[in-house]
Design an enzyme around this catalytic site. Structure first.
Site, PDB file in Angstrom:
ATOM      1  N   SER A  69      44.545  89.972 101.284  1.00 38.40           N
ATOM      2  CA  SER A  69      43.592  90.406 102.318  1.00 38.40           C
ATOM      3  C   SER A  69      42.991  89.198 103.018  1.00 38.40           C
ATOM      4  O   SER A  69      42.784  89.190 104.228  1.00 38.40           O
ATOM      5  CB  SER A  69      42.496  91.253 101.695  1.00 38.40           C
ATOM      6  OG  SER A  69      41.704  90.463 100.847  1.00 38.40           O
TER       7      SER A  69
ATOM      8  N   ARG B 142      43.728  89.042 106.935  1.00 41.45           N
ATOM      9  CA  ARG B 142      42.580  89.243 107.822  1.00 41.45           C
ATOM     10  C   ARG B 142      42.536  88.144 108.886  1.00 41.45           C
ATOM     11  O   ARG B 142      42.441  88.405 110.074  1.00 41.45           O
ATOM     12  CB  ARG B 142      41.288  89.233 107.020  1.00 41.45           C
ATOM     13  CG  ARG B 142      40.056  89.445 107.893  1.00 41.45           C
ATOM     14  CD  ARG B 142      38.776  89.394 107.096  1.00 41.45           C
ATOM     15  NE  ARG B 142      38.777  90.375 106.037  1.00 41.45           N
ATOM     16  CZ  ARG B 142      38.894  90.080 104.751  1.00 41.45           C
ATOM     17  NH1 ARG B 142      39.044  88.821 104.380  1.00 41.45           N
ATOM     18  NH2 ARG B 142      38.894  91.012 103.846  1.00 41.45           N
TER      19      ARG B 142
ATOM     20  N   ASN C 148      43.552  88.805 112.869  1.00 37.18           N
ATOM     21  CA  ASN C 148      42.579  88.582 113.940  1.00 37.18           C
ATOM     22  C   ASN C 148      43.075  87.583 114.955  1.00 37.18           C
ATOM     23  O   ASN C 148      42.995  87.800 116.160  1.00 37.18           O
ATOM     24  CB  ASN C 148      41.260  88.098 113.346  1.00 37.18           C
ATOM     25  CG  ASN C 148      40.365  89.251 112.952  1.00 37.18           C
ATOM     26  OD1 ASN C 148      39.750  89.868 113.800  1.00 37.18           O
ATOM     27  ND2 ASN C 148      40.347  89.551 111.673  1.00 37.18           N
TER      28      ASN C 148
END
Lengths: 287, 156
Positions: free
Chosen positions: A224, A228, A232
């Site tokens: 994660s 992440r 992004n």
């Protein structure tokens, strides 16, 4: 636009391809001339642009901070020292708030994560064509086909870069967990939670369930963390590329997105740092 | 998006950067920060101490001032007393001196008067004798009557 004979799809795909050097099954160790070739190289390939920019920016960060650290005076700090001290204090406060154990590593680790990721993210604000076109010109000088010179400037839009960092953090998580709880404690944490039974026989059945749950929890952390940041920045980069593809009207849009993106890149660097601290503090906590 | 060697390269680069940061960047900056903190704390301490010292010194100065004012008043009073005394003494001396001078003058005057009386007596005696001589012409023996006249003169 990188060449008017390209279609928009080509343009976008070109921008999303790393400059890859690796062992091709047919050509041996060589530069990849297309996305397919890069994919065929499999694991034994390296993204030169990602490595170059990330290492370069890392060195820039360390050079600036080292320069200040060498001359750090206890008197009234001047410009650059002020800035560096601000960063150091900010990171130190964040670490002290969250991480309650004693460790010489966590704070500098967090500082490195924050500054390095921030710098790599910051490259996203450089207009998407500037550096790739410069790289193309240089590539052509060395006799390369301009269509084959791929160049991704933002290292954090490469999942390898983010996963590399998060795996290093993952290794630290395991190291700290074992150091505070011992190997048996670490294994117990993975197998005896969250379900527990006083009956030994029932426990034997519960262990695999626990292990499955805890392993997912454990592995979710680095994944994660990496995805992440990657997600992004990749999305942000993609929007920059799309904006760059629409022609003249890209300028106000580009500006607006850049302003918004400035928030994202800072936030993502901060989140990566904070989560690292949180994970490490969880790893060092006794239950 | 293929995973490849970059992953490992990044992890190694990351580790090296963290190591460098931990070894050469963090400690000096942190040390400088802590030293500055200590310096500022010391400075504040010193400032408050100095303030306290100043207050004490002011108090002491006030006390000294008050004391010296008292002393000055005392000295002034003494001086006044002394001067009064001196004036009094001078006045006394002057009066005594004047009295003595007056007394001297009196005695002198008395002496003068006595001397004048004596002389007058002599002259009267001589005048009387001369008058008598003139009246009696030479009938009077000077030697004989001299005694008589002297007696007369002392009786005058």
């Amino acid at each position: 636009m990188a060449g008017s004979n390209l279609t928009t799809t080509d343009y976008i795909q070109h921008h999303l391809q790393n400059l890859t050097f690796g062992r091709h099954p047919d050509n041996g160790w060589s530069m990849a001339h297309s996305a397919d070739e890069a994919a065929e190289m499999g694991f034994w390939a390296i993204h030169l642009d990602t490595m170059g920019w990330s290492i370069g920016l890392g060195i820039l960060f360390l050079w600036i901070f080292r320069k200040v650290a060498k001359t750090a005076s206890t008197g009234v700090p001047s410009g650059l020292q002020n800035f560096v001290e601000l960063m150091v204090e900010f990171v130190d406060d964040s670490v002290k708030e969250t991480f309650h154990g004693k460790s010489k590593l966590i704070a500098p680790l967090s500082l490195t994560i924050f500054c390095w990721i921030f710098l790599m993210n910051l490259m996203d604000l450089v207009p998407v064509d500037f550096l790739p076109m410069l790289a193309q010109k240089i590539g052509v000088m060395f006799g390369a086909d301009p269509a084959h010179v791929y160049f991704k400037v933002v290292s954090t839009t490469d999942v390898n870069a983010t996963l590399g960092m998060s795996l290093a953090v993952f290794a630290l998580i395991i190291f700290y967990a074992i150091r505070t709880k011992g190997v048996s404690g670490f294994i117990a944490e993975l197998t005896l939670h969250p379900f527990n039974a006083p009956n030994k026989l029932a426990m034997v059945f519960l262990i695999p369930v626990n292990l499955l749950l805890e392993l997912v929890t454990l592995l979710a952390k680095p994944v994660s963390l990496a995805l992440r940041l990657f997600g992004n920045l990749y999305a942000g980069e993609l929007i920059f590329i799309l904006i760059a593809a629409i022609g003249l009207w890209q300028l106000p849009l580009h500006f607006a997105w850049a302003v918004f993106h400035l928030l994202i890149i800072t936030l993502q660097a901060f989140i990566f740092m904070m989560l690292t601290i949180v994970y490490l503090s969880m790893a060092t906590e006794e239950h | 998006m293929n995973l490849n060697l970059t992953l490992i390269g990044q992890a190694i680069a990351f580790a090296v950067f963290v190591w460098f940061c931990m070894k050469y960047v963090w400690p000096p900056v942190m040390q400088a920060l802590q030293e500055r903190q200590k310096k500022i704390a010391d400075g504040l301490d010193a400032a408050s101490r100095a303030n306290r010292d100043l207050e004490l010194a002011q108090e002491r100065a006030n006390e000294t001032l008050r004391e010296s004012k008292g002393q000055a008043a005392e000295i002034l009073e003494q001086a006044h007393k002394r001067s009064n005394q001196m004036v009094e003494e001078a006045r006394d001396t002057a009066r005594q001196e004047g009295e003595r001078m007056i007394a001297n003058a009196h005695t002198e005057i008395e002496q003068e008067i006595n001397r004048a009386k004596e002389e007058l007596r002599m002259q009267v005696a001589r005048l009387a004798i001369e008058g008598a001589e003139r009246i009696l012409e030479s009938s009077i023996d000077e030697k004989k009557h001299r005694e008589l006249v002297d007696k007369l003169a002392t009786e005058l």
